[in-house]
Structure formats: C-alpha cells, structure tokens
Design a protein around this motif. Structure first.
Motif, PDB file in Angstrom:
ATOM      1  N   GLN A 215       0.780  -1.272   0.055  1.00  0.00           N
ATOM      2  CA  GLN A 215      -0.138   0.116   0.168  1.00  0.00           C
ATOM      3  C   GLN A 215       0.667   1.247  -0.039  1.00  0.00           C
ATOM      4  OE1 GLN A 215      -3.129   0.241  -0.431  1.00  0.00           O
ATOM      5  NE2 GLN A 215      -3.926  -1.788   0.058  1.00  0.00           N
ATOM      6  N   LEU A 216       0.534   2.115  -0.954  1.00  0.00           N
ATOM      7  CA  LEU A 216       1.104   3.376  -0.683  1.00  0.00           C
ATOM      8  C   LEU A 216       0.917   4.304   0.438  1.00  0.00           C
ATOM      9  CD1 LEU A 216       2.853   5.329  -2.455  1.00  0.00           C
ATOM     10  CD2 LEU A 216       0.601   6.443  -3.519  1.00  0.00           C
ATOM     11  N   THR A 217      -0.309   4.248   0.943  1.00  0.00           N
ATOM     12  CA  THR A 217      -0.651   4.579   2.168  1.00  0.00           C
ATOM     13  C   THR A 217       0.254   4.572   3.174  1.00  0.00           C
ATOM     14  OG1 THR A 217      -2.799   4.735   1.276  1.00  0.00           O
ATOM     15  CG2 THR A 217      -2.803   4.931   3.610  1.00  0.00           C
ATOM     16  N   ASP A 218       0.728   3.124   3.389  1.00  0.00           N
ATOM     17  CA  ASP A 218       1.649   2.682   4.297  1.00  0.00           C
ATOM     18  C   ASP A 218       3.015   3.522   4.514  1.00  0.00           C
ATOM     19  OD1 ASP A 218      -0.348   1.021   5.215  1.00  0.00           O
ATOM     20  OD2 ASP A 218       0.604  -0.754   4.651  1.00  0.00           O
ATOM     21  N   ALA A 219       3.402   3.762   3.057  1.00  0.00           N
ATOM     22  CA  ALA A 219       4.720   4.490   3.175  1.00  0.00           C
ATOM     23  C   ALA A 219       4.341   5.913   3.309  1.00  0.00           C
ATOM     24  CB  ALA A 219       5.191   4.539   1.479  1.00  0.00           C
TER      25      ALA A 219
END
Ligand code: UTP
Length: 273
Positions: A215-219
């Motif tokens: 997930q991009l959101t985790d980065a």
C-alpha cells in the motif's frame, strides 16, 4: 519562484476489475473519456504543472498499448514536450509497489504521482498547490478532500499532526480505508501526490498491508511518522473514472466542457427539461 517538479509518475498497471468487461483486454487507463484515454488527461495535467517527463507504470500483458498510444503519435497537442518513459510492473502487487517500480527512472528527484482513474475537473488543477506547500520540493505533500462517511472505507485517510485548518497542514500519518469507526479524520487522499525521493527507501521496506497489497498509504504513514508530510486541501473533488457510473458522470462533465450548448441541449431533450 517555487521549484519546478520535472517528473510525474502515473501508475496504470491495476487490474481494473470494477470496469469489467471493458477491461478484459483493454487497460483501464486507455478507456475513452469523451475523445481521449483517461491516462492522457493525467499526462496533460502533469504537463500543465511543468513536468517534462511522465513515467507510466504499465502491466506486462497489455501495457505496451498504453506506450503505443503516446509514442505512435508523439506530438499530441499540449504534451509535445513530455518525454514518455514506460516502466513495467510485472505483477499487480499494489499501488505502493507500482510507484516503487518508477524509482530507477525518477532517482533522487521529487516527483508528482497521479492516479489516472481520477481526472481533475476543468480549470481545477491541484498540482500547483502541492508544489507551493512542498518547501521547495523538500517535503511530501498530499492532495486531500473532506470525505463523507461512505468514502472513509474507500480512500486512505490522513492523521493531522495539529489543527485541520493549520497552514501549512502538517500530517502525522495515514491509514488505508479505515471506515467510519477507525478513521483518524475525514481528510482523504484523492490520488494526487508530490513525493520526495525518500518515499522509495520507505517503499522498499513496506510489507503487504490492507487487502494483501503493498500500500502506498503505508509509505505515506511512515513519511508522517518521520515528520516530513503535509496536506493540501483541494477546492474541488476529482472525477473518478475507475467505475462505470463515475466514468459516465465524467463523460457528461467533460463532454459539456468540450461541446458546450450542443451537448447540453441534447441532454436537456433527453431529460425533458
Ligand atoms: P485501484 O485501487 O483503482 O485498483 O488502483 P485497480 O486494480 O486499478 O482497479 P479495481 O479496483 O480492480 O477496479 C488505483 C491505481 O493504482 C494503479 C491502478 O492502475 C490505478 O491507477 N495500480 C494499482 C497499479 O498500477 N498497480 C497495482 O498493483 C495496483
């Protein structure tokens, strides 16, 4: 004058299951909205914000069709000066993984990231505001919108570090599709980002998260934890062409912008108003 962001990453390697059967062969990013494929709007938008390179993340099977669209006729008006650089995501492991695939082309430069299934409304560009908040390209800036309940389970939602009306709006993290119960705020990530290259180092270590995807959101969450994340609230939402109803709505709005009264009168006739 604010720093010019020269490169834009446009992930377009997703499966597009919500647009089946249209996407059985044709990539979602090539579905037509009025007179051009969805992804061309994203390249044009990046070019308006000053980008001269577009890194298109495409899939192995049909991604070459996306590449051909731009390279067969590489003098498309408005994007004549944009260098198209396709990179392949061999497996659809998630949006974060798709962005990571662009790292060798982007290298140590700050970059825009645009999701091609969201199209900006005519005259409502959001990328310049991201640049303005980025401290000369040294801080990552997320484009945000206030979401109603139903969207809190469909979008990534950010954690404000202080007040939601602070300028600049500092962020402490983000959560992918939290739903109403877990949402840390109502401010959602709407598919336009300005990242510092630090995000690649972070993505390198991100493990599969929500839905088993990288997930991009985790980065983005990690950028917030490091204290290098800001938000910019957009005045207008984007048109979501990743589902059939959204594609229809976008076609009407962009069709009205292109054809004006000729199309409006047709619509009125059909609606009897
Ligand atoms: P979506 O969440 O819309 O997923 O991806 P999707 O697979 O494209 O579509 P559905 O949900 O199956 O209908 C958001 C963006 O991230 C890209 C997509 O192309 C889209 O622009 N993406 C997603 C990738 O490039 N690779 C991935 O592995 C996942």
């Amino acid at each position: 004058m604010s720093q010019r962001i020269e490169v834009a990453v446009i992930p377009a390697a997703g499966r597009g299951t919500r647009m089946r059967p249209a996407t059985r062969v044709v990539p979602k990013a090539l579905l037509t909205v009025v007179d051009r494929p969805a992804i061309q709007y994203a390249v044009e938008e990046a070019a308006r914000a000053g980008a001269t390179e577009a890194v298109l993340v495409v899939d192995l099977d049909v991604g070459h069709l996306i590449q051909q669209h731009f390279l067969v006729e590489n003098r498309l008006p408005g994007i004549e000066h944009v260098r198209i650089r396709p990179v392949v995501q061999e497996e659809a492991l998630g949006l974060g993984h798709a962005v990571y695939e662009a790292r060798e082309v982007v290298r140590d430069r700050p970059f825009f990231c645009l999701l091609a299934d969201n199209i900006v409304r005519p005259g409502k560009d959001v990328l310049p505001a991201l640049v303005d908040s980025s401290d000369e390209g040294k801080t990552s800036v997320m484009c945000l919108r206030r979401l109603s309940d139903e969207y809190l389970s469909k979008y990534g939602v950010v954690i404000p570090a202080g007040g939601e009306h602070d300028e600049p709006l500092e962020l402490a993290g983000a959560v992918e599709k939290p739903g109403v119960e877990r949402a840390p705020s109502r401010l959602g990530l709407i598919g336009r980002y300005l990242f510092t290259p630090e995000v690649f180092d972070i993505l390198d270590g991100v493990k599969p998260g929500h839905g088993g995807e990288i997930q991009l959101t985790d980065a983005i969450d990690e950028l917030g934890k490091r204290g290098r994340l800001r938000g910019s609230i957009a005045d207008s939402d984007l048109l979501d062409v990743g589902n059939p109803l959204g594609l229809l709505e976008a076609s009407v709005e962009l069709g009205l912008a292109k054809f004006g009264y000729a199309f409006e009168s047709q619509l009125r006739d059909r609606l009897g108003s």
